[in-house]
Design a protein around this motif. Structure first.
Motif, PDB file in Angstrom:
ATOM      1  N   UNK A 143     -19.871  -3.371  -8.727  1.00 31.74           N
ATOM      2  CA  UNK A 143     -19.274  -4.537  -8.074  1.00 31.74           C
ATOM      3  C   UNK A 143     -19.192  -5.709  -9.043  1.00 31.74           C
ATOM      4  N   UNK A 144     -20.223  -5.859  -9.857  1.00 31.64           N
ATOM      5  CA  UNK A 144     -20.216  -6.937 -10.858  1.00 31.64           C
ATOM      6  C   UNK A 144     -19.133  -6.685 -11.892  1.00 31.64           C
ATOM      7  N   UNK A 145     -18.977  -5.430 -12.305  1.00 35.62           N
ATOM      8  CA  UNK A 145     -17.949  -5.083 -13.280  1.00 35.62           C
ATOM      9  C   UNK A 145     -16.555  -5.361 -12.722  1.00 35.62           C
ATOM     10  N   UNK A 322       3.533   3.855  -4.420  1.00 37.54           N
ATOM     11  CA  UNK A 322       2.832   4.589  -5.474  1.00 37.54           C
ATOM     12  C   UNK A 322       1.422   4.889  -4.969  1.00 37.54           C
ATOM     13  N   UNK A 323       1.146   6.156  -4.692  1.00 36.43           N
ATOM     14  CA  UNK A 323      -0.166   6.491  -4.134  1.00 36.43           C
ATOM     15  C   UNK A 323      -1.295   6.113  -5.082  1.00 36.43           C
ATOM     16  N   UNK A 324      -1.029   6.223  -6.395  1.00 34.16           N
ATOM     17  CA  UNK A 324      -2.100   5.872  -7.321  1.00 34.16           C
ATOM     18  C   UNK A 324      -2.362   4.371  -7.347  1.00 34.16           C
ATOM     19  N   UNK A 325      -1.412   3.584  -6.845  1.00 41.99           N
ATOM     20  CA  UNK A 325      -1.658   2.148  -6.710  1.00 41.99           C
ATOM     21  C   UNK A 325      -2.809   1.918  -5.733  1.00 41.99           C
ATOM     22  N   UNK A 326      -2.879   2.772  -4.714  1.00 41.01           N
ATOM     23  CA  UNK A 326      -4.021   2.709  -3.798  1.00 41.01           C
ATOM     24  C   UNK A 326      -5.261   3.365  -4.414  1.00 41.01           C
ATOM     25  N   UNK A 327      -5.131   4.617  -4.859  1.00 34.21           N
ATOM     26  CA  UNK A 327      -6.312   5.370  -5.281  1.00 34.21           C
ATOM     27  C   UNK A 327      -6.957   4.818  -6.548  1.00 34.21           C
ATOM     28  N   UNK A 328      -6.134   4.307  -7.484  1.00 32.85           N
ATOM     29  CA  UNK A 328      -6.682   3.851  -8.763  1.00 32.85           C
ATOM     30  C   UNK A 328      -6.837   2.341  -8.865  1.00 32.85           C
ATOM     31  N   UNK A 329      -6.361   1.610  -7.868  1.00 32.91           N
ATOM     32  CA  UNK A 329      -6.439   0.147  -7.916  1.00 32.91           C
ATOM     33  C   UNK A 329      -7.153  -0.416  -6.690  1.00 32.91           C
ATOM     34  N   UNK A 330      -6.444  -0.409  -5.567  1.00 34.57           N
ATOM     35  CA  UNK A 330      -6.974  -1.041  -4.362  1.00 34.57           C
ATOM     36  C   UNK A 330      -8.269  -0.389  -3.899  1.00 34.57           C
ATOM     37  N   UNK A 331      -8.319   0.928  -3.948  1.00 35.75           N
ATOM     38  CA  UNK A 331      -9.446   1.672  -3.365  1.00 35.75           C
ATOM     39  C   UNK A 331     -10.794   1.205  -3.894  1.00 35.75           C
ATOM     40  N   UNK A 332     -10.881   0.940  -5.183  1.00 36.56           N
ATOM     41  CA  UNK A 332     -12.176   0.605  -5.784  1.00 36.56           C
ATOM     42  C   UNK A 332     -12.726  -0.720  -5.263  1.00 36.56           C
TER      43      UNK A 332
END
Length: 429
Positions: A143-145, A322-332
């Motif tokens: 979370x800090x990162x 773009x599904x990876x926009x969710x999985x690799x960006x927003x999701x985290x």
């Protein structure tokens, strides 16, 4: 093929075009008002891809007036005129860290002074209402990162919510047609017709030394001549306005929505003590512009992200999610604040485009000889639609002020170009 004349031609059958057409016809019943659009029905461009959210919480007084009066109009459309807009007064909930809230204190106080109702909740109250929400990350190194802010304060706007965007557009179309308005779908505009005020019959007119005006539009089905042409084509406005040297004051940017429907999210859908529906409001997380709302009609959650720096401007004819926009960006980010989203994937997704006015974040209604342009709504066209339609009608009538729904007055030049007088909006999602 068509070859016709009308008094007012409205190009674009989205929410701004049909609202403008309705108010123009309402104010000018003897005029022939025609709406054209390249799609096969109303609101098939970016209006169809809207999340349908609305709010009256803005730092700019202009944006507040435009939205607050339009929200009142929504209730009138549904309660008095009988259009089922699926209005849901679920509210908006912004989550802030203490540092973020402190920086916004002046803006929040100013909004309340101008009449905007806001309610403040502390961390304990938020945890009670939304048990799935993580408010403090402790020693979480990830979370800090990610640079995640804790949740210390919630600001709730009760006069906010959501509606069915398609139902809203169709309500404008229906009311417009009742008044005798005309629509022509499947009609693409290929260019605006430029004519000299005083035609000399010389090939090549208009010349630079002649005063010129817009005299209608060339379309895929033939020319349509008009006394006044209203350009309400959203992110495609530059294609029509650029060739005649008129600045559309906006740039297109893609926005994406993701839909979730999973038993693990059931607890998040149900939120106590915030609204009469007992549903999750449109909730904005403190980091990365991630927001989500409960969609009551289908028992789902809709999620989006107001990305800024790093996401390009650019017009797309058929924007794709773009599904990876969710999985690799927003999701985290999302899963840190709401762990219930762990391993949950969207069941549906789509993309649309905002017509972004980066200068002050407010829409533009601006005239030129024979033309009125309405656009640059920056993603808030739905929630300002009625007020903007009334302002277009006031521009057409040569009036200095428009009367918004409920009787409030608005100086039309304030959202023009030549005498623009709008504060820069700072409360942007």
């Amino acid at each position: 093929m068509i070859d016709m004349d009308c008094d007012i031609l409205v190009v674009g059958a989205g929410v701004l075009g049909l609202s403008s057409a309705y108010h123009l016809k309402r104010r000018n019943p003897g005029k022939r008002v025609v709406v054209i659009d390249r799609y096969g029905g109303p609101g098939q461009g970016n209006s169809a891809k809207s999340e349908g959210a609305f709010r009256n919480v803005f730092t700019s007084e202009a944006n507040y007036l435009l939205t607050d009066s339009t929200i009142d109009w929504f209730s009138y459309l549904q309660d008095d005129l009988g259009h089922d807009l699926k209005l849901a007064d679920i509210g908006y909930l912004w989550l802030f860290s203490e540092a973020q809230h402190r920086r916004l204190r002046g803006a929040l106080d100013a909004m309340q002074r101008q009449g905007i109702e806001l309610r403040t909740f502390g961390r304990e109250g938020l945890k009670r209402m939304i048990p799935d929400l993580v408010t403090d990350f402790g020693d979480d190194e990830e979370a800090e990162l990610l640079g995640l802010e804790p949740v210390d304060v919630g600001i709730f706007g009760p006069k906010c919510g959501s509606l069915d965007a398609d139902a809203l557009v169709r309500s404008y179309e229906e009311e417009f047609i009742k008044l005798g308005g005309e629509v022509r779908y499947g009609t693409e505009v290929t260019g605006l017709i430029l004519r000299p005020e005083e035609e000399l019959g010389i090939p090549g007119e208009p010349f630079v030394w002649q005063e010129s005006r817009i005299a209608g539009a060339e379309t895929s089905r033939g020319p349509i001549r008009a006394e006044t042409t209203v350009v309400a084509t959203g992110v495609w406005s530059e294609r029509l306005l650029g060739p005649i040297g008129f600045d559309a004051m906006m740039r297109p940017k893609k926005r994406q929505l993701f839909v979730f429907k999973d038993p693990r999210l059931k607890g998040l859908l149900e939120v106590k003590d915030l609204n009469d529906s007992g549903a999750l409001p449109l909730m904005v997380l403190p980091t990365a512009g991630v927001y989500l709302k409960g969609e009551l009609t289908e028992g789902s959650l809709w999620l989006g992200c107001a990305d800024e720096l790093g996401r390009r401007f650019g017009l797309e004819e058929d924007p794709q999610p773009e599904e990876d926009y969710y999985t690799n960006n927003i999701y985290h980010v999302l899963v840190k604040y709401l762990p219930c989203f762990g391993d949950v994937r969207p069941v549906n997704m789509w993309a649309g485009q905002y017509a972004i006015n980066s200068f002050d974040g407010s829409p533009v209604v601006a005239p030129a000889p024979g033309m009125i342009y309405v656009g640059a709504a920056s993603g808030s066209g739905i929630m300002k639609s009625d007020a903007l339609g009334r302002i277009v009608a006031a521009f057409y009538g040569g009036e200095e002020e428009a009367e918004l729904y409920g009787g409030r007055r608005f100086r039309v030049a304030d959202i023009g170009v030549a005498a623009r007088n709008v504060e820069r909006e700072t409360f942007i999602i």
